[in-house]
Design a protein around this motif. Structure first.
Motif, PDB file in Angstrom:
ATOM      1  N   MET A   1       0.840  -1.191   0.000  1.00  0.00           N
ATOM      2  CA  MET A   1       0.000   0.000   0.000  1.00  0.00           C
ATOM      3  C   MET A   1       0.876   1.242   0.000  1.00  0.00           C
ATOM      4  O   MET A   1       1.777   1.370   0.810  1.00  0.00           O
ATOM      5  N   LYS A   2       0.628   2.149  -0.902  1.00  0.00           N
ATOM      6  CA  LYS A   2       1.387   3.391  -0.959  1.00  0.00           C
ATOM      7  C   LYS A   2       0.678   4.408  -0.079  1.00  0.00           C
ATOM      8  O   LYS A   2      -0.499   4.669  -0.244  1.00  0.00           O
ATOM      9  N   THR A   3       1.411   4.997   0.866  1.00  0.00           N
ATOM     10  CA  THR A   3       0.772   5.884   1.825  1.00  0.00           C
ATOM     11  C   THR A   3       0.938   7.362   1.533  1.00  0.00           C
ATOM     12  O   THR A   3       0.305   8.176   2.164  1.00  0.00           O
ATOM     13  N   SER A   4       1.818   7.743   0.627  1.00  0.00           N
ATOM     14  CA  SER A   4       1.934   9.153   0.271  1.00  0.00           C
ATOM     15  C   SER A   4       2.520   9.262  -1.128  1.00  0.00           C
ATOM     16  O   SER A   4       3.051   8.301  -1.666  1.00  0.00           O
ATOM     17  N   TYR A   5       2.410  10.431  -1.685  1.00  0.00           N
ATOM     18  CA  TYR A   5       2.839  10.641  -3.052  1.00  0.00           C
ATOM     19  C   TYR A   5       3.667  11.911  -3.144  1.00  0.00           C
ATOM     20  O   TYR A   5       3.354  12.904  -2.510  1.00  0.00           O
ATOM     21  N   SER A   6       4.688  11.856  -3.927  1.00  0.00           N
ATOM     22  CA  SER A   6       5.543  13.009  -4.171  1.00  0.00           C
ATOM     23  C   SER A   6       5.579  13.281  -5.658  1.00  0.00           C
ATOM     24  O   SER A   6       5.122  12.473  -6.455  1.00  0.00           O
ATOM     25  N   PRO A   7       6.182  14.393  -6.040  1.00  0.00           N
ATOM     26  CA  PRO A   7       6.344  14.668  -7.465  1.00  0.00           C
ATOM     27  C   PRO A   7       7.144  13.556  -8.136  1.00  0.00           C
ATOM     28  O   PRO A   7       7.803  12.760  -7.486  1.00  0.00           O
TER      29      PRO A   7
ATOM     30  N   GLU B   1      19.582   4.878   7.369  1.00  0.00           N
ATOM     31  CA  GLU B   1      19.869   4.316   8.690  1.00  0.00           C
ATOM     32  C   GLU B   1      18.589   4.246   9.518  1.00  0.00           C
ATOM     33  O   GLU B   1      18.340   3.253  10.203  1.00  0.00           O
ATOM     34  N   LEU B   2      17.782   5.287   9.443  1.00  0.00           N
ATOM     35  CA  LEU B   2      16.504   5.313  10.156  1.00  0.00           C
ATOM     36  C   LEU B   2      15.576   4.201   9.655  1.00  0.00           C
ATOM     37  O   LEU B   2      14.950   3.492  10.444  1.00  0.00           O
ATOM     38  N   VAL B   3      15.508   4.028   8.344  1.00  0.00           N
ATOM     39  CA  VAL B   3      14.639   3.004   7.734  1.00  0.00           C
ATOM     40  C   VAL B   3      15.042   1.612   8.217  1.00  0.00           C
ATOM     41  O   VAL B   3      14.182   0.754   8.428  1.00  0.00           O
ATOM     42  N   ARG B   4      16.319   1.391   8.392  1.00  0.00           N
ATOM     43  CA  ARG B   4      16.822   0.063   8.767  1.00  0.00           C
ATOM     44  C   ARG B   4      16.644  -0.257  10.245  1.00  0.00           C
ATOM     45  O   ARG B   4      16.848  -1.390  10.657  1.00  0.00           O
TER      46      ARG B   4
ATOM     47  N   ASP C   1       4.111   0.333   6.765  1.00  0.00           N
ATOM     48  CA  ASP C   1       3.773   0.876   5.447  1.00  0.00           C
ATOM     49  C   ASP C   1       4.464   2.211   5.198  1.00  0.00           C
ATOM     50  O   ASP C   1       4.984   2.460   4.114  1.00  0.00           O
ATOM     51  N   LEU C   2       4.470   3.059   6.204  1.00  0.00           N
ATOM     52  CA  LEU C   2       5.086   4.376   6.051  1.00  0.00           C
ATOM     53  C   LEU C   2       6.598   4.267   5.887  1.00  0.00           C
ATOM     54  O   LEU C   2       7.193   4.954   5.044  1.00  0.00           O
ATOM     55  N   VAL C   3       7.235   3.395   6.650  1.00  0.00           N
ATOM     56  CA  VAL C   3       8.681   3.186   6.526  1.00  0.00           C
ATOM     57  C   VAL C   3       9.007   2.637   5.135  1.00  0.00           C
ATOM     58  O   VAL C   3       9.964   3.076   4.489  1.00  0.00           O
ATOM     59  N   ALA C   4       8.196   1.705   4.650  1.00  0.00           N
ATOM     60  CA  ALA C   4       8.400   1.152   3.298  1.00  0.00           C
ATOM     61  C   ALA C   4       8.233   2.238   2.237  1.00  0.00           C
ATOM     62  O   ALA C   4       8.988   2.285   1.261  1.00  0.00           O
ATOM     63  N   THR C   5       7.270   3.137   2.416  1.00  0.00           N
ATOM     64  CA  THR C   5       7.067   4.227   1.464  1.00  0.00           C
ATOM     65  C   THR C   5       8.260   5.180   1.482  1.00  0.00           C
ATOM     66  O   THR C   5       8.736   5.606   0.426  1.00  0.00           O
ATOM     67  N   LEU C   6       8.757   5.504   2.670  1.00  0.00           N
ATOM     68  CA  LEU C   6       9.940   6.352   2.767  1.00  0.00           C
ATOM     69  C   LEU C   6      11.118   5.695   2.055  1.00  0.00           C
ATOM     70  O   LEU C   6      11.822   6.356   1.279  1.00  0.00           O
TER      71      LEU C   6
ATOM     72  N   ARG D   1      11.037   3.551  -0.416  1.00  0.00           N
ATOM     73  CA  ARG D   1      10.792   3.632  -1.867  1.00  0.00           C
ATOM     74  C   ARG D   1      11.120   5.026  -2.402  1.00  0.00           C
ATOM     75  O   ARG D   1      11.726   5.173  -3.466  1.00  0.00           O
ATOM     76  N   GLU D   2      10.699   6.038  -1.672  1.00  0.00           N
ATOM     77  CA  GLU D   2      10.983   7.411  -2.094  1.00  0.00           C
ATOM     78  C   GLU D   2      12.491   7.655  -2.139  1.00  0.00           C
ATOM     79  O   GLU D   2      12.995   8.277  -3.072  1.00  0.00           O
ATOM     80  N   LEU D   3      13.209   7.146  -1.153  1.00  0.00           N
ATOM     81  CA  LEU D   3      14.659   7.343  -1.112  1.00  0.00           C
ATOM     82  C   LEU D   3      15.365   6.624  -2.255  1.00  0.00           C
ATOM     83  O   LEU D   3      16.328   7.146  -2.819  1.00  0.00           O
ATOM     84  N   THR D   4      14.886   5.440  -2.600  1.00  0.00           N
ATOM     85  CA  THR D   4      15.564   4.685  -3.654  1.00  0.00           C
ATOM     86  C   THR D   4      15.348   5.303  -5.031  1.00  0.00           C
ATOM     87  O   THR D   4      16.151   5.075  -5.935  1.00  0.00           O
ATOM     88  N   ARG D   5      14.310   6.101  -5.205  1.00  0.00           N
ATOM     89  CA  ARG D   5      14.072   6.739  -6.502  1.00  0.00           C
ATOM     90  C   ARG D   5      14.594   8.175  -6.564  1.00  0.00           C
ATOM     91  O   ARG D   5      14.562   8.819  -7.604  1.00  0.00           O
ATOM     92  N   ALA D   6      15.118   8.663  -5.442  1.00  0.00           N
ATOM     93  CA  ALA D   6      15.564  10.052  -5.367  1.00  0.00           C
ATOM     94  C   ALA D   6      16.844  10.288  -6.166  1.00  0.00           C
ATOM     95  O   ALA D   6      17.703   9.413  -6.269  1.00  0.00           O
ATOM     96  N   HIS D   7      16.964  11.493  -6.700  1.00  0.00           N
ATOM     97  CA  HIS D   7      18.214  11.956  -7.297  1.00  0.00           C
ATOM     98  C   HIS D   7      19.069  12.448  -6.132  1.00  0.00           C
ATOM     99  O   HIS D   7      18.654  13.348  -5.402  1.00  0.00           O
ATOM    100  N   LEU D   8      20.255  11.872  -5.953  1.00  0.00           N
ATOM    101  CA  LEU D   8      21.121  12.256  -4.846  1.00  0.00           C
ATOM    102  C   LEU D   8      22.032  13.405  -5.264  1.00  0.00           C
ATOM    103  O   LEU D   8      22.615  13.398  -6.349  1.00  0.00           O
ATOM    104  N   VAL D   9      22.129  14.390  -4.364  1.00  0.00           N
ATOM    105  CA  VAL D   9      22.886  15.609  -4.628  1.00  0.00           C
ATOM    106  C   VAL D   9      23.725  15.917  -3.395  1.00  0.00           C
ATOM    107  O   VAL D   9      23.272  15.733  -2.265  1.00  0.00           O
ATOM    108  N   ASP D  10      24.950  16.397  -3.611  1.00  0.00           N
ATOM    109  CA  ASP D  10      25.761  16.836  -2.475  1.00  0.00           C
ATOM    110  C   ASP D  10      25.087  18.028  -1.806  1.00  0.00           C
ATOM    111  O   ASP D  10      24.428  18.842  -2.470  1.00  0.00           O
ATOM    112  N   SER D  11      25.262  18.151  -0.487  1.00  0.00           N
ATOM    113  CA  SER D  11      24.605  19.223   0.268  1.00  0.00           C
ATOM    114  C   SER D  11      24.911  20.601  -0.289  1.00  0.00           C
ATOM    115  O   SER D  11      24.045  21.464  -0.351  1.00  0.00           O
TER     116      SER D  11
END
Length: 140
Positions: free
Chosen positions: A1-7, A22-25, A34-39, A41-51
């Motif tokens: 179940m997907k609990t939230s949606y982002s762009p 680390e928090l997810v694990r 469900d919420l942890v799994a959604t987070l 999923r969102e992290l694995t699809r994110a474009h990673l950028v240096d701070s």
């Protein structure tokens, strides 16, 4: 179940990504699964950028933002924080909440939605009032 949606495209700093994975694990109550799994999923699809390269119009951890309801035009001002710093009375919302997962990595003007007790909440990111990276308030 997907609990939230982002762009469709979200941006996350490498530092936030590392800390959030680390928090997810960590062990979580079954009610948060469900919420942890959604987070995750969102992290694995994110474009990673240096701070130091993240654009100032991106919602990062510890950003204070203003959201505008697409239907009622009500506004919601929140700061995204890690669970230990959450304080709803001060509008400091844990990343382990539907609204926080929905807005993480979104950009100014993006529409986001998440389930709420009243049904689906539909908002757009109206303002980024403080982004730590833009203000130089981040630790590498």
């Amino acid at each position: 179940m997907k609990t939230s949606y982002s762009p469709s495209a979200i941006y996350v700093t490498r530092l936030d990504y590392t800390r959030l994975m680390e928090l997810v694990r960590q062990p979580h109550p079954e009610t948060a699964a469900d919420l942890v799994a959604t987070l995750e999923r969102e992290l694995t699809r994110a474009h990673l950028v240096d701070s130091y390269d993240i654009l100032p119009d991106v919602v990062t951890m510890n950003s204070r933002i203003k959201l505008r309801d697409l239907h009622s035009l009500d506004e919601l001002e929140i700061t995204l924080v890690y669970p230990s710093a959450a304080d709803p009375a001060r509008h400091r919302i844990s990343i382990l909440s539907p609204v926080a997962v929905a807005v993480l990595g979104a950009r100014l003007g993006d529409q986001v939605w998440w389930p709420s007790p009243e049904g689906q909440a539909n908002y757009w990111v109206e303002a980024i009032l403080h982004q730590p990276e833009a203000a130089g308030d981040w630790v590498s």
